[in-house]
Design a protein around this motif. Structure first.
Motif, mmCIF file in Angstrom:
data_model
loop_
_atom_site.group_PDB
_atom_site.id
_atom_site.type_symbol
_atom_site.label_atom_id
_atom_site.label_comp_id
_atom_site.label_asym_id
_atom_site.label_seq_id
_atom_site.Cartn_x
_atom_site.Cartn_y
_atom_site.Cartn_z
ATOM 1 N N GLN A 109 0.836 -1.201 0.000
ATOM 2 C CA GLN A 109 0.000 0.000 0.000
ATOM 3 C C GLN A 109 0.866 1.244 0.000
ATOM 4 O OE1 GLN A 109 -2.416 -0.715 3.405
ATOM 5 N NE2 GLN A 109 -3.955 -1.857 2.254
ATOM 6 N N TRP A 110 1.939 1.178 0.772
ATOM 7 C CA TRP A 110 2.870 2.295 0.825
ATOM 8 C C TRP A 110 3.479 2.513 -0.561
ATOM 9 C CZ3 TRP A 110 8.134 2.139 -0.175
ATOM 10 C CH2 TRP A 110 8.840 3.307 0.120
ATOM 11 N N ALA A 111 3.871 1.439 -1.200
ATOM 12 C CA ALA A 111 4.497 1.536 -2.519
ATOM 13 C C ALA A 111 3.511 2.106 -3.531
ATOM 14 C CB ALA A 111 4.995 0.165 -2.966
ATOM 15 N N ASN A 112 2.248 1.720 -3.404
ATOM 16 C CA ASN A 112 1.251 2.240 -4.331
ATOM 17 C C ASN A 112 1.030 3.734 -4.136
ATOM 18 O OD1 ASN A 112 0.919 -0.223 -5.459
ATOM 19 N ND2 ASN A 112 -0.911 -0.757 -4.296
ATOM 20 N N GLU A 113 1.025 4.185 -2.881
ATOM 21 C CA GLU A 113 0.890 5.618 -2.613
ATOM 22 C C GLU A 113 2.054 6.370 -3.236
ATOM 23 O OE1 GLU A 113 0.392 6.537 1.530
ATOM 24 O OE2 GLU A 113 -1.250 5.121 1.702
ATOM 25 N N GLU A 114 3.202 5.795 -3.102
ATOM 26 C CA GLU A 114 4.415 6.396 -3.651
ATOM 27 C C GLU A 114 4.299 6.561 -5.167
ATOM 28 O OE1 GLU A 114 8.667 7.175 -2.409
ATOM 29 O OE2 GLU A 114 6.666 7.396 -1.598
ATOM 30 N N ASN A 115 3.622 5.602 -5.795
ATOM 31 C CA ASN A 115 3.491 5.633 -7.250
ATOM 32 C C ASN A 115 2.321 6.493 -7.705
ATOM 33 O OD1 ASN A 115 5.660 3.933 -7.598
ATOM 34 N ND2 ASN A 115 4.409 2.091 -7.461
ATOM 35 N N ALA A 116 1.483 6.915 -6.754
ATOM 36 C CA ALA A 116 0.266 7.617 -7.130
ATOM 37 C C ALA A 116 0.504 9.118 -7.237
ATOM 38 C CB ALA A 116 -0.840 7.316 -6.120
ATOM 39 N N ILE A 117 1.472 9.480 -8.041
ATOM 40 C CA ILE A 117 1.759 10.900 -8.250
ATOM 41 C C ILE A 117 0.921 11.387 -9.429
ATOM 42 C CG2 ILE A 117 3.541 12.573 -8.866
ATOM 43 C CD1 ILE A 117 5.530 10.399 -7.614
ATOM 44 N N PRO A 118 0.071 12.395 -9.197
ATOM 45 C CA PRO A 118 -0.776 12.873 -10.300
ATOM 46 C C PRO A 118 0.069 13.487 -11.405
ATOM 47 C CG PRO A 118 -1.234 14.066 -8.236
ATOM 48 C CD PRO A 118 -0.092 13.156 -7.976
ATOM 49 N N SER A 119 -0.122 13.032 -12.594
ATOM 50 C CA SER A 119 0.708 13.502 -13.704
ATOM 51 C C SER A 119 0.031 14.640 -14.455
ATOM 52 C CB SER A 119 0.988 12.351 -14.666
ATOM 53 O OG SER A 119 -0.243 11.906 -15.204
ATOM 54 N N GLY A 120 -1.286 14.729 -14.335
ATOM 55 C CA GLY A 120 -2.005 15.739 -15.100
ATOM 56 C C GLY A 120 -2.381 15.221 -16.476
ATOM 57 N N ALA A 121 -1.614 14.311 -16.985
ATOM 58 C CA ALA A 121 -1.918 13.711 -18.284
ATOM 59 C C ALA A 121 -2.880 12.543 -18.097
ATOM 60 C CB ALA A 121 -0.639 13.230 -18.946
#
Ligand SMILES: [Zn+2]
Length: 77
Positions: A35-47
């Protein structure tokens, strides 16, 4: 002393024998790390705002490999 597993809320004895504390098991530890790793990957790109991002499934083997690598790096330093 008892704590509650952060993943499944099961009561866990806080003892040095429990290498997964505060988790009840390796499984719960890996799930929490995932879950932590997924949060880390959940950076909004805007695209692709309108595209639904696929929900990543937790791959236990990947996480275990990641932990093994981190432990290796830790002991090499
Ligand atoms: Zn648990």
């Amino acid at each position: 002393m008892n704590v509650n597993c952060p993943t499944c809320k099961k009561t866990v004895e806080w003892v040095s024998d429990n290498q997964f504390r505060p988790f009840c098991s390796k499984r719960c530890q890996l799930i929490d790390l995932g879950q932590w790793a997924n949060e880390e990957n959940a950076i909004p790109s805007g695209a692709n705002k309108d595209a639904e991002a696929p929900v990543p499934e937790i791959d236990i083997e990947d996480i275990e490999a990641m932990i093994a690598k981190q432990e290796k790096d830790f002991f090499n330093n």
